[in-house]
Scaffold this motif. Structure first.
Motif, mmCIF file in Angstrom:
data_model
loop_
_atom_site.group_PDB
_atom_site.id
_atom_site.type_symbol
_atom_site.label_atom_id
_atom_site.label_comp_id
_atom_site.label_asym_id
_atom_site.label_seq_id
_atom_site.Cartn_x
_atom_site.Cartn_y
_atom_site.Cartn_z
ATOM 1 N N GLY A 1 0.791 -1.223 0.000
ATOM 2 C CA GLY A 1 0.000 0.000 0.000
ATOM 3 C C GLY A 1 0.822 1.271 0.000
ATOM 4 O O GLY A 1 2.048 1.237 -0.074
ATOM 5 N N PRO A 2 0.145 2.405 0.113
ATOM 6 C CA PRO A 2 0.811 3.712 0.042
ATOM 7 C C PRO A 2 1.705 4.016 1.245
ATOM 8 O O PRO A 2 2.540 4.909 1.170
ATOM 9 N N TYR A 3 1.494 3.301 2.347
ATOM 10 C CA TYR A 3 2.344 3.533 3.514
ATOM 11 C C TYR A 3 3.026 2.240 3.914
ATOM 12 O O TYR A 3 2.439 1.173 3.835
ATOM 13 N N GLU A 4 4.277 2.353 4.362
ATOM 14 C CA GLU A 4 4.909 1.159 4.918
ATOM 15 C C GLU A 4 4.925 1.260 6.433
ATOM 16 O O GLU A 4 5.014 2.338 7.012
ATOM 17 N N ASP B 1 -2.101 5.227 -7.884
ATOM 18 C CA ASP B 1 -2.474 6.613 -8.118
ATOM 19 C C ASP B 1 -2.631 7.403 -6.829
ATOM 20 O O ASP B 1 -2.597 8.620 -6.830
ATOM 21 N N ASN B 2 -2.860 6.678 -5.730
ATOM 22 C CA ASN B 2 -3.152 7.371 -4.478
ATOM 23 C C ASN B 2 -1.929 7.446 -3.573
ATOM 24 O O ASN B 2 -1.995 7.135 -2.393
ATOM 25 N N ALA B 3 -0.796 7.876 -4.120
ATOM 26 C CA ALA B 3 0.406 7.999 -3.298
ATOM 27 C C ALA B 3 0.196 9.071 -2.233
ATOM 28 O O ALA B 3 -0.554 10.021 -2.429
ATOM 29 N N ALA B 4 0.893 8.900 -1.108
ATOM 30 C CA ALA B 4 0.699 9.786 0.027
ATOM 31 C C ALA B 4 1.251 11.179 -0.252
ATOM 32 O O ALA B 4 2.331 11.331 -0.810
ATOM 33 N N LEU C 1 -6.591 9.667 4.007
ATOM 34 C CA LEU C 1 -5.316 10.067 4.605
ATOM 35 C C LEU C 1 -4.244 10.376 3.578
ATOM 36 O O LEU C 1 -3.411 11.256 3.792
ATOM 37 N N THR C 2 -4.232 9.648 2.466
ATOM 38 C CA THR C 2 -3.154 9.850 1.498
ATOM 39 C C THR C 2 -3.183 11.271 0.933
ATOM 40 O O THR C 2 -2.158 11.796 0.520
ATOM 41 N N ASP C 3 -4.357 11.900 0.931
ATOM 42 C CA ASP C 3 -4.478 13.237 0.356
ATOM 43 C C ASP C 3 -4.125 14.357 1.324
ATOM 44 O O ASP C 3 -3.972 15.505 0.931
#
Lengths: 316, 545
Positions: free
Chosen positions: B219-222, B243-246, B538-540
């Motif tokens: 996912g976008p966060y590790e 597409d939804n990178a943090a 949160l990613t946004d």
């Protein structure tokens, strides 16, 4: 609470002051007994008369709540009454002290909540008086191994923190009525009385009139009930009166924590608990029941204090 | 703890929430920002709690664990605010003609946080492992539609699995695999939007227990660290391909015992986002935080009171009586007053953000109508024992509204009505499962996936696990079966809509209101948007340095 009880209990239990009272107790002639002296003294004291009046009023409120308000404490009208502000000029009308978040009259709930507090306070005190006195009297009068055994039992119970113990007991019940709370509090509260009674009895059993009664062949129970008990009762009653306020507090605290009386019982503590959620929007919800609870407890404490002063010649 | 009470349904909500978050991410990230570059380095601090279970996607079914899983893992598909689906980790999700064989193609170039590539095998192996009864995964039942599930997860007590893998899962090539279903499911892509359908890296199988303490996802966060009962830290995954990178440096999830404390922390600047304010703060939070830093909007959850039929069968016509009880509840007033506008009166068995919602599906059954209520209850034979008992969990804020509902019922029907608070949600569930509910229980449901099927079948099918009221209607079951067998999504939805109409005639529960999210955020963060599942995207979120 346990702290307050302890403070009152310890000096009375071991202290020479009360013992002296009791020994000096029965003066010749009925009119000049310890109790009549105390009464003459008390009835002139505002610190006795005012709380006594308040307590009398509370007792009437508990017995006949319908005399004070015409509305039911459960009658709820969200549409019109939700958190309505108090209208302090409308004395004793349902809207006098405002409405809570269910649209119920706070005034009516305060009146009806009196019963729970008073019934619990008085019942616990009565139970504690009877049982604690009995144990204390037996331990003090017989001494020896009976005293040793009973004193150790008292020590064990004194080792249990009062409120914490009550919580542990009460949590195990799903529905809690007034009787559940009464029994739980009495179960843990009798030890103070027992200790005071024991100390009092020990000092009295050596008095001349007890020795005299015994040498005249009076039976143990006759001596205990006719000679020891009446003379040992004064400090015990003082402790009990002060403790009564404590029991009312304990009930409120338990209900506040949500482990006292369960719905649909009405209790000041429960209402105070629920008012906490609205403190920023409707602080009057919290104010009035707390005020009444405070007045009630203060009355019992003051009454107990006044009675103690009256029964203690050193403080006269 | 708040976590425990929410159990599976909240998890679902969050799943959906995050799904939607991904969607939100789409809009902002395409184009000039460049998704994977990531601009801000600031950390977003959000309220949470101690996850109940090890952090494995197939084992997490409560909100606090889901909050982590949702951000550490990316799902195959996710949901938009209108209840439609879009792909995230999948390139495409396609069904064959009769919806029994689904082909998943993955996006190329994705890696796990440990650098290993995400392949079709990562999915197939993970699902086989999770479905295996010996691995005791809470969400194993999500794989029950797949051919061969009963071989790895036999029904009988103590039975051993007869196979290691589900025969319905087949790897076609590195980026393609197929799912064969036992019965056609026209909406299987909705199910694929649930948390459980995520891949696991090879390293997982060496030591699942260690993985549960320190998950490695796609996912976008590790995942960075988990200080139990204190904080969980996540950092932006720099090689994230989605597409939804943090847009921020990471997330710090702070555990709170009470929402009140979290709110105080938000006000004093020790917290950036609160997902839901406590009832105490509801009346004033929008004033406190400002309209532009707080939100009050409906999301995919519903509150009901549900009769238990082993008690209600005692009356002549339970459905009619329940319709009457429903009309005796003044939803409008209660949501405005006692609930401070934090709920929206229900007119259906499912909320508006769910695909298949029918406005005013009930006709007049949820309208407050004292005369009609009295008539229906009387004609139906009356409430059993003239006494309603509403069971609820006392560890959440239900007391006031239960009491208000009771007062409303007492006023209209002149019967006894009391709340029955059980100490916590676990005890509440135990009583439901043991069939020891006295009359009715508080039912809550959050979307696992935003489709009407989820709100109806999981609760009111005679065989549904969460049908604690033991409602049993062959007609309703038949309509559900018809919907499941339908050729396409629209036919399925239509059959379920018909079933919903029927439910209002049979009243397996009384819908009360739809949930709302009442969240807020501090001056440190911007671009905080809550999705239809009631969760912040949160990613946004951007953090001002």
């Amino acid at each position: 609470m346990p702290d307050a009880l302890e403070k009152e209990a310890v000096p009375t239990a071991g202290g020479p002051a009360t013992v002296a009272v009791v020994e000096a107790g029965p003066a010749p002639g009925r009119a000049r007994s310890l109790w009549s002296d105390a009464w003459r003294d008390l009835r002139r004291k505002p610190t006795f008369v005012i709380p006594a009046f308040v307590i009398a009023l509370l007792l009437v409120m508990a017995a006949f709540p319908g005399w004070f308000t015409s509305v039911s404490p459960r009658e709820a009208d969200l549409a019109n009454n939700f958190l309505r502000e108090p209208e302090l000029t409308h004395f004793f009308s349902p809207e006098w002290l405002g409405y809570n978040q269910q649209g119920q009259s706070i005034y009516a709930r305060m009146i009806y909540g009196t019963r729970a507090s008073i019934v619990i306070g008085i019942s616990v005190t009565a139970l504690v008086l009877v049982f604690g006195s009995l144990v204390g009297m037996l331990a003090g009068y017989f001494g020896g191994w009976i005293d040793g055994l009973l004193s150790r039992v008292i020590d064990i119970f004194l080792g249990i923190p009062f409120l914490l113990g009550a919580m542990v007991v009460l949590v195990s019940f799903d529905t809690r009525t007034e009787w559940t709370v009464i029994l739980a509090l009495a179960f843990l509260g009798w030890t103070t009385i027992a200790r005071v009674m024991r100390g009092s009895v020990i000092s009295i059993k050596q008095s001349d009139y007890v020795v005299a009664a015994r040498s005249l062949g009076a039976g143990t129970w006759r001596i205990l009930l006719r000679h020891v008990l009446p003379n040992a009762a004064a400090p015990v009653i003082v402790v009990a009166m002060i403790a009564l306020g404590g029991y009312i507090t304990a009930e409120a605290v338990l209900s506040f924590l949500g482990i006292g009386l369960t719905e649909p019982a009405i209790s000041w503590g429960g209402d105070i608990n629920r008012a906490g959620g609205q403190i920023r929007t409707a602080s009057f919800l919290l104010l009035y029941p707390s005020l009444l609870l405070g007045i009630t407890i203060l009355s019992f404490l003051m009454l107990g204090d006044a009675v103690r002063d009256a029964l203690d010649p050193k403080l006269r | 703890m708040r976590g425990a009470r929410s159990a599976k349904w909240v998890a679902g909500a969050i799943a959906v929430a995050l799904a939607a978050s991904a969607c939100g991410g789409d809009d902002g990230d395409d184009g000039e920002d460049g998704a994977s570059e990531g601009s801000g380095e600031g950390i977003v601090r959000i309220d949470g709690g101690e996850p109940q279970n090890a952090l494995i996607p197939t084992n997490t079914n409560e909100q606090f664990g889901a909050l982590v899983i949702q951000n550490v893992f990316s799902k195959l598909v996710d949901f938009a605010d209108d209840g439609s689906t879009f792909t995230v980790a999948a390139e495409s999700v396609e069904a064959n003609e009769d919806n029994s064989l689904w082909t998943i193609t993955l996006k190329d170039g994705w890696t796990f946080h440990d650098g290993t590539p995400v392949t079709a095998e990562s999915y197939v192996n993970a699902w086989n492992w999770a479905a295996n009864i010996q691995n005791e995964q809470n969400n194993a039942f999500w794989f029950a539609d797949i051919v061969g599930y009963e071989d790895v997860h036999p029904e009988e007590e103590g039975a051993e699995p007869t196979a290691e893998t589900m025969s319905g899962l087949a790897v076609v090539d590195d980026l393609t695999f197929t799912i064969e279903l036992t019965t056609p499911v026209s909406y299987y892509d909705y199910k694929l939007g649930y948390d459980a359908f995520t891949p696991l890296p090879e390293s997982f199988y060496d030591d699942p227990e260690a993985f549960g303490e320190s998950p490695v996802g796609n996912g976008p966060y590790e995942f960075v660290s988990w200080e139990h009962e204190e904080t969980i830290e996540l950092a932006r995954y720099e090689d994230y391909q989605g597409d939804n990178a943090a847009q921020n440096g990471g997330i710090q999830i702070q555990a709170y015992d009470s929402l009140e404390t979290a709110y105080t922390d938000l006000q004093s600047g020790n917290l950036d986002i609160i997902r839901q304010v406590a009832p105490r703060d509801l009346p004033l939070y929008r004033q406190d935080l400002g309209e532009d830093r707080s939100v009050a909007q409906p999301y995919n959850g519903i509150q009901t009171i549900t009769p238990v039929w082993y008690e209600w069968d005692a009356t002549d016509n339970p459905a009619q009586v329940l319709q009457g009880v429903s009309m005796a509840i003044d939803r409008e007033t209660i949501t405005q007053t006692v609930l401070n506008g934090s709920r929206f009166p229900a007119d259906s068995y499912l909320p508006p953000g769910v695909y298949g919602y029918q406005e005013n599906a009930d006709g007049t059954i949820t309208d407050f109508n004292p005369e009609e209520a009295q008539r229906l209850v009387e004609e139906g034979g009356g409430v059993p024992d003239d006494r309603l008992v509403i069971q609820y969990n006392a560890d959440a804020d239900h007391q006031e509204w239960v009491e208000a509902v009771c007062n409303s019922v007492i006023e209209v029907l002149d019967i006894e009505c009391v709340g029955d608070p059980l100490v916590d949600f676990a005890t509440d569930l135990e009583a439901r499962e043991a069939g020891e509910v006295q009359s009715m229980y508080r039912g809550g449901w959050f979307a696992d996936y935003p489709l009407n099927v989820n709100f109806l079948k999981e609760l009111y099918a005679s065989y549904a696990h969460s049908n604690y009221g033991q409602f049993d209607s062959p007609e309703v079951d038949a309509l559900f079966a018809e919907g499941d067998a339908a050729a396409d999504l629209d036919a399925t939805v239509a059959a379920y809509q018909e079933a919903e109409q029927l439910l209002f005639e049979q009243m397996p529960s009384i819908p009360l209101w739809f949930n709302a999210v009442n969240g807020g955020w501090g001056p440190n963060v911007d671009n905080v948007v809550f999705n239809s599942a009631g969760q912040p995207i949160l990613t946004d979120v951007t953090v001002s340095e």
